[in-house]
Write a protein that holds these residues in place. Structure first.
Motif, mmCIF file in Angstrom:
data_model
loop_
_atom_site.group_PDB
_atom_site.id
_atom_site.type_symbol
_atom_site.label_atom_id
_atom_site.label_comp_id
_atom_site.label_asym_id
_atom_site.label_seq_id
_atom_site.Cartn_x
_atom_site.Cartn_y
_atom_site.Cartn_z
ATOM 1 N N GLU A 29 -7.456 9.035 -18.476
ATOM 2 C CA GLU A 29 -6.323 8.746 -19.383
ATOM 3 C C GLU A 29 -6.577 7.490 -20.215
ATOM 4 O O GLU A 29 -6.107 7.395 -21.349
ATOM 5 C CB GLU A 29 -4.986 8.657 -18.632
ATOM 6 C CG GLU A 29 -4.930 7.633 -17.531
ATOM 7 C CD GLU A 29 -5.366 8.159 -16.161
ATOM 8 O OE1 GLU A 29 -5.154 7.429 -15.185
ATOM 9 O OE2 GLU A 29 -5.924 9.274 -16.054
ATOM 10 N N ASP A 30 -7.338 6.523 -19.698
ATOM 11 C CA ASP A 30 -7.691 5.339 -20.486
ATOM 12 C C ASP A 30 -8.663 5.707 -21.608
ATOM 13 O O ASP A 30 -8.551 5.215 -22.735
ATOM 14 C CB ASP A 30 -8.319 4.250 -19.616
ATOM 15 C CG ASP A 30 -7.303 3.535 -18.734
ATOM 16 O OD1 ASP A 30 -6.091 3.858 -18.817
ATOM 17 O OD2 ASP A 30 -7.729 2.656 -17.956
ATOM 18 N N ILE A 31 -9.629 6.567 -21.304
ATOM 19 C CA ILE A 31 -10.588 7.014 -22.321
ATOM 20 C C ILE A 31 -9.852 7.790 -23.412
ATOM 21 O O ILE A 31 -10.082 7.587 -24.607
ATOM 22 C CB ILE A 31 -11.714 7.861 -21.694
ATOM 23 C CG1 ILE A 31 -12.519 7.016 -20.700
ATOM 24 C CG2 ILE A 31 -12.630 8.435 -22.780
ATOM 25 C CD1 ILE A 31 -13.497 7.803 -19.852
ATOM 26 N N THR A 32 -8.932 8.650 -23.011
ATOM 27 C CA THR A 32 -8.141 9.420 -23.967
ATOM 28 C C THR A 32 -7.296 8.505 -24.847
ATOM 29 O O THR A 32 -7.232 8.690 -26.070
ATOM 30 C CB THR A 32 -7.247 10.436 -23.226
ATOM 31 O OG1 THR A 32 -8.091 11.314 -22.465
ATOM 32 C CG2 THR A 32 -6.392 11.241 -24.175
ATOM 33 N N ALA A 33 -6.669 7.495 -24.253
ATOM 34 C CA ALA A 33 -5.851 6.543 -25.019
ATOM 35 C C ALA A 33 -6.729 5.746 -25.979
ATOM 36 O O ALA A 33 -6.360 5.542 -27.143
ATOM 37 C CB ALA A 33 -5.096 5.607 -24.076
ATOM 38 N N PHE A 34 -7.893 5.296 -25.513
ATOM 39 C CA PHE A 34 -8.820 4.538 -26.366
ATOM 40 C C PHE A 34 -9.249 5.390 -27.558
ATOM 41 O O PHE A 34 -9.235 4.916 -28.703
ATOM 42 C CB PHE A 34 -10.017 4.090 -25.530
ATOM 43 C CG PHE A 34 -10.998 3.216 -26.250
ATOM 44 C CD1 PHE A 34 -10.608 2.004 -26.791
ATOM 45 C CD2 PHE A 34 -12.324 3.591 -26.356
ATOM 46 C CE1 PHE A 34 -11.527 1.180 -27.443
ATOM 47 C CE2 PHE A 34 -13.246 2.784 -27.008
ATOM 48 C CZ PHE A 34 -12.851 1.580 -27.550
ATOM 49 N N ALA A 35 -9.609 6.651 -27.320
ATOM 50 C CA ALA A 35 -9.994 7.557 -28.414
ATOM 51 C C ALA A 35 -8.845 7.736 -29.392
ATOM 52 O O ALA A 35 -9.049 7.758 -30.617
ATOM 53 C CB ALA A 35 -10.437 8.907 -27.844
ATOM 54 N N SER A 36 -7.639 7.839 -28.883
ATOM 55 C CA SER A 36 -6.464 7.995 -29.735
ATOM 56 C C SER A 36 -6.251 6.778 -30.627
ATOM 57 O O SER A 36 -5.966 6.901 -31.819
ATOM 58 C CB SER A 36 -5.230 8.247 -28.862
ATOM 59 O OG SER A 36 -4.081 8.334 -29.656
ATOM 60 N N TYR A 37 -6.399 5.582 -30.055
ATOM 61 C CA TYR A 37 -6.246 4.354 -30.851
ATOM 62 C C TYR A 37 -7.354 4.238 -31.904
ATOM 63 O O TYR A 37 -7.089 3.844 -33.044
ATOM 64 C CB TYR A 37 -6.235 3.122 -29.961
ATOM 65 C CG TYR A 37 -4.963 2.949 -29.176
ATOM 66 C CD1 TYR A 37 -3.718 3.030 -29.796
ATOM 67 C CD2 TYR A 37 -4.996 2.701 -27.812
ATOM 68 C CE1 TYR A 37 -2.542 2.871 -29.070
ATOM 69 C CE2 TYR A 37 -3.825 2.540 -27.083
ATOM 70 C CZ TYR A 37 -2.596 2.624 -27.728
ATOM 71 O OH TYR A 37 -1.444 2.470 -27.009
ATOM 72 N N LEU A 38 -8.590 4.569 -31.527
ATOM 73 C CA LEU A 38 -9.681 4.527 -32.511
ATOM 74 C C LEU A 38 -9.445 5.527 -33.638
ATOM 75 O O LEU A 38 -9.681 5.221 -34.811
ATOM 76 C CB LEU A 38 -11.022 4.819 -31.834
ATOM 77 C CG LEU A 38 -11.629 3.699 -31.011
ATOM 78 C CD1 LEU A 38 -12.878 4.185 -30.291
ATOM 79 C CD2 LEU A 38 -11.955 2.498 -31.882
ATOM 80 N N ARG A 39 -8.980 6.731 -33.289
ATOM 81 C CA ARG A 39 -8.682 7.750 -34.309
ATOM 82 C C ARG A 39 -7.597 7.243 -35.255
ATOM 83 O O ARG A 39 -7.708 7.351 -36.474
ATOM 84 C CB ARG A 39 -8.271 9.057 -33.644
ATOM 85 C CG ARG A 39 -8.009 10.192 -34.618
ATOM 86 C CD ARG A 39 -7.756 11.541 -33.930
ATOM 87 N NE ARG A 39 -6.928 11.468 -32.741
ATOM 88 C CZ ARG A 39 -7.381 11.497 -31.472
ATOM 89 N NH1 ARG A 39 -8.661 11.602 -31.230
ATOM 90 N NH2 ARG A 39 -6.543 11.431 -30.456
ATOM 91 N N ARG A 40 -6.557 6.660 -34.700
ATOM 92 C CA ARG A 40 -5.464 6.122 -35.517
ATOM 93 C C ARG A 40 -5.967 5.007 -36.429
ATOM 94 O O ARG A 40 -5.637 4.955 -37.623
ATOM 95 C CB ARG A 40 -4.360 5.610 -34.602
ATOM 96 C CG ARG A 40 -3.161 5.064 -35.334
ATOM 97 C CD ARG A 40 -2.112 4.641 -34.326
ATOM 98 N NE ARG A 40 -0.994 3.992 -34.971
ATOM 99 C CZ ARG A 40 -0.013 3.403 -34.326
ATOM 100 N NH1 ARG A 40 -0.007 3.394 -32.999
ATOM 101 N NH2 ARG A 40 0.965 2.833 -34.970
ATOM 102 N N PHE A 41 -6.786 4.108 -35.886
ATOM 103 C CA PHE A 41 -7.357 3.005 -36.651
ATOM 104 C C PHE A 41 -8.189 3.542 -37.817
ATOM 105 O O PHE A 41 -8.016 3.139 -38.974
ATOM 106 C CB PHE A 41 -8.206 2.142 -35.704
ATOM 107 C CG PHE A 41 -8.812 0.922 -36.319
ATOM 108 C CD1 PHE A 41 -8.034 -0.188 -36.601
ATOM 109 C CD2 PHE A 41 -10.170 0.864 -36.567
ATOM 110 C CE1 PHE A 41 -8.602 -1.341 -37.147
ATOM 111 C CE2 PHE A 41 -10.744 -0.279 -37.109
ATOM 112 C CZ PHE A 41 -9.962 -1.378 -37.399
ATOM 113 N N ASN A 42 -9.105 4.469 -37.536
ATOM 114 C CA ASN A 42 -9.954 5.041 -38.576
ATOM 115 C C ASN A 42 -9.146 5.831 -39.602
ATOM 116 O O ASN A 42 -9.410 5.748 -40.805
ATOM 117 C CB ASN A 42 -11.034 5.940 -37.964
ATOM 118 C CG ASN A 42 -12.173 5.134 -37.408
ATOM 119 O OD1 ASN A 42 -12.597 4.150 -37.984
ATOM 120 N ND2 ASN A 42 -12.677 5.561 -36.264
#
Length: 155
Positions: free
Chosen positions: A124-137
């Motif tokens: 769930e941390d990896i999924t959240a991190f990917a979500s934040y990176l996607r949002r940032f990009n």
């Protein structure tokens, strides 16, 4: 008091120095791609054949820069120039089978490296991190009016 964006800037700087993509040479003997080749191949693979003008619009780079980059990956056989499939005047660059193979291997190597880095992270941390990176990009792309195709559509 420093704003949180100062911490984001610092962490982004650190992340850029840990790039898993080799930045020396266009195509090393061990198969690693230069960063620009990796990004160009990824975009052409996701979007399909693209002309220099389309690549220029997508990346916000001038045609001379893209001519040098595409010439390098054409010489190594990773892309080929083809007539516009839609009948337009400009020739387009299409990823070759070798380009697809090299890109897939590079991506697998990077994912394997990321798996080692995040081995102790809960999923769930990896999924959240990917979500934040996607949002940032996505927000960067929105501000620059240069959106990338959605990855989930290509998985």
């Amino acid at each position: 008091m420093a704003r949180a964006t100062h911490e984001v800037e610092y962490e982004q700087m650190l992340l850029s120095r840990h790039s898993f993509v080799n930045q020396r040479g266009r195509h090393r003997k061990d198969g690693a791609l230069e960063r620009s080749a990796y990004i160009l191949l990824s975009r052409i693979r996701m979007q399909g054949p693209m002309s220099i003008g389309e690549l220029s619009d997508a990346f916000g780079l001038d045609a001379s820069t893209l001519n040098r980059q595409t010439a390098a990956i054409t010489r190594t056989g990773l892309v080929e120039r083809i007539p516009d499939p839609d009948g337009g005047m400009a020739r387009k660059f299409r990823i070759t089978d070798e380009g697809t193979r090299v890109l897939d291997k590079e991506r697998e190597d990077i994912v394997r490296s990321l798996d080692r880095v995040m081995a102790d992270w809960p999923e769930e941390d990896i999924t959240a991190f990917a979500s934040y990176l996607r949002r940032f990009n996505t927000d960067i792309e929105r501000l620059g009016a240069r959106p990338w195709p959605c990855l989930k559509a290509h998985l």
